[in-house]
Design a protein around this motif. Sequence first.
Motif, mmCIF file in Angstrom:
data_model
loop_
_atom_site.group_PDB
_atom_site.id
_atom_site.type_symbol
_atom_site.label_atom_id
_atom_site.label_comp_id
_atom_site.label_asym_id
_atom_site.label_seq_id
_atom_site.Cartn_x
_atom_site.Cartn_y
_atom_site.Cartn_z
ATOM 1 N N MET A 76 -5.088 -1.160 11.259
ATOM 2 C CA MET A 76 -5.978 -2.277 11.612
ATOM 3 C C MET A 76 -7.397 -1.793 11.910
ATOM 4 O O MET A 76 -8.377 -2.466 11.593
ATOM 5 N N GLU A 77 -7.492 -0.617 12.536
ATOM 6 C CA GLU A 77 -8.822 -0.105 12.884
ATOM 7 C C GLU A 77 -9.559 0.471 11.680
ATOM 8 O O GLU A 77 -10.764 0.347 11.572
ATOM 9 N N GLU A 78 -8.819 1.093 10.777
ATOM 10 C CA GLU A 78 -9.457 1.751 9.627
ATOM 11 C C GLU A 78 -9.784 0.788 8.492
ATOM 12 O O GLU A 78 -10.773 0.968 7.791
ATOM 13 N N LEU A 79 -8.927 -0.213 8.287
ATOM 14 C CA LEU A 79 -9.147 -1.138 7.175
ATOM 15 C C LEU A 79 -9.855 -2.390 7.685
ATOM 16 O O LEU A 79 -10.026 -2.564 8.882
ATOM 17 N N GLU A 80 -10.233 -3.250 6.753
ATOM 18 C CA GLU A 80 -10.983 -4.437 7.164
ATOM 19 C C GLU A 80 -10.141 -5.707 7.101
ATOM 20 O O GLU A 80 -9.193 -5.794 6.323
ATOM 21 N N ASP A 81 -10.530 -6.674 7.929
ATOM 22 C CA ASP A 81 -10.062 -8.068 7.799
ATOM 23 C C ASP A 81 -8.604 -8.348 8.179
ATOM 24 O O ASP A 81 -8.064 -9.380 7.780
ATOM 25 N N ILE A 82 -7.929 -7.438 8.894
ATOM 26 C CA ILE A 82 -6.551 -7.740 9.311
ATOM 27 C C ILE A 82 -6.624 -8.491 10.645
ATOM 28 O O ILE A 82 -7.237 -8.004 11.600
ATOM 29 N N ARG B 103 -7.787 -15.301 5.687
ATOM 30 C CA ARG B 103 -7.764 -16.197 4.514
ATOM 31 C C ARG B 103 -8.967 -15.958 3.614
ATOM 32 O O ARG B 103 -8.867 -16.000 2.392
ATOM 33 N N LYS B 104 -10.124 -15.769 4.251
ATOM 34 C CA LYS B 104 -11.353 -15.677 3.448
ATOM 35 C C LYS B 104 -11.776 -14.233 3.171
ATOM 36 O O LYS B 104 -12.908 -13.994 2.753
ATOM 37 N N SER B 105 -10.868 -13.309 3.390
ATOM 38 C CA SER B 105 -11.226 -11.911 3.133
ATOM 39 C C SER B 105 -11.620 -11.721 1.669
ATOM 40 O O SER B 105 -10.983 -12.268 0.769
ATOM 41 N N ASN B 106 -12.687 -10.945 1.481
ATOM 42 C CA ASN B 106 -13.070 -10.624 0.100
ATOM 43 C C ASN B 106 -13.048 -9.106 -0.092
ATOM 44 O O ASN B 106 -13.717 -8.561 -0.974
ATOM 45 N N TRP B 107 -12.236 -8.458 0.732
ATOM 46 C CA TRP B 107 -12.134 -6.994 0.709
ATOM 47 C C TRP B 107 -11.601 -6.558 -0.657
ATOM 48 O O TRP B 107 -10.580 -7.083 -1.115
ATOM 49 N N PHE B 108 -12.278 -5.640 -1.313
ATOM 50 C CA PHE B 108 -11.923 -5.197 -2.666
ATOM 51 C C PHE B 108 -11.656 -6.379 -3.606
ATOM 52 O O PHE B 108 -10.713 -6.368 -4.399
ATOM 53 N N LYS B 109 -12.486 -7.396 -3.467
ATOM 54 C CA LYS B 109 -12.390 -8.606 -4.299
ATOM 55 C C LYS B 109 -10.975 -9.183 -4.300
ATOM 56 O O LYS B 109 -10.501 -9.701 -5.306
#
Length: 298
Positions: free
Chosen positions: A91-97, A113-119
């Motif tokens: 959770m700390e290293e990656l985004e949007d969790i 829901r609206k995460s656009n992480w790595f498209k």
Amino acid sequence: MWAASNVKVGDCLAAASVTLRRYLKLGAIMAKSKFEYVRDFEADDTCLAHCWVVVRLDGRNFHRFAEKHHFAKPNDSRALHLMTKCAQTVMEELEDIVIAYGQSDEYSFVFKRKSNWFKRRASKFMTHVVSQFASSFVFYWRSYFEDQPLLYPPGFDGRVVVYPSNQTLKDYLSWRQADCHINNLYNTVFWALVQQSGLTPVQAQARLQGTLAADKNEILFSEFNINYNNEPMMFRKGTVLIWQKVDEVTTKEVKLPAEMEGMKMVVTRTRTKPVPLHCDIIGDAFWKEHPEILDEDS
Ligand SMILES: Nc1nc2c(ncn2[C@@H]2O[C@H](COP(=O)(O)OP(=O)(O)OP(=O)(O)O)[C@@H](O)[C@H]2O)c(=O)[nH]1
Ligand SMILES: [Mg+2]
Ligand SMILES: [Mg+2]
């Protein structure tokens, strides 16, 4: 005279334009080789827009892994805490969790829901979660299993599922927590019968065949004086990780006027961290208490 110099200028311009065209062509070749078409074989794995994206990972053949590493039965607190440490790292290293839920050898991670992480590419979500988790499991092993060496490299599988509404996401998490409850109740009675009553695993299994939850509770209470409701919450409910503000207190040497030199000051910093909870997430209370998790803009 005029005519001659005009010819020269014209020649120069023509030569320059040929050179420019050559460079442009070379650039195009460099940017797009004839092999470029193989990209078209890559499948589009974009997760559907505005849906919750869930990555669930699970330990590979952890029945064997638990035996080889002498896990306590039916629950090993060291293993469960290590799993949670790895999930916090993810959770700390990656985004949007926004929330994670874990039990046994599995953890689920829910992306905004609206995460656009790595498209929103499913393969990126899954591989980043699973590789970060697996490397953390090995990295932190010794902090949790001080006297038990890691005997071989563990593996984890992963899958991605998208849920289109808040209700389906809540039902997904409820399903995992219900699974935790069912397995833990069974395992608690099973191992009491084996470890305390001396039944063989086959006999214990036969004894529990066809029993309902109430029967299992009764066996625990009447034969082993165990009130299942008093068993640790982490075993019965699993672990939920949500972002919460936490005060971090540290002592720091700070620059002070000369007469106070060398003094240390206590500094309190507020940080948002993934905090473990062992609570019910099937009922409405949890979601009412933490409305920000399902917030439309999250
Ligand atoms: N003793 C002990 N075993 C555990 C603990 N947590 C997980 N396990 C073991 O890990 C297994 C996890 O179940 P599964 O994920 O369904 O099975 P698996 O053996 O990992 O097999 P696959 O996931 O299909 O690769 C359990 O059946 C237990 O044998 C624990 O705290 N203590
Ligand atoms: Mg497994
Ligand atoms: Mg499992």
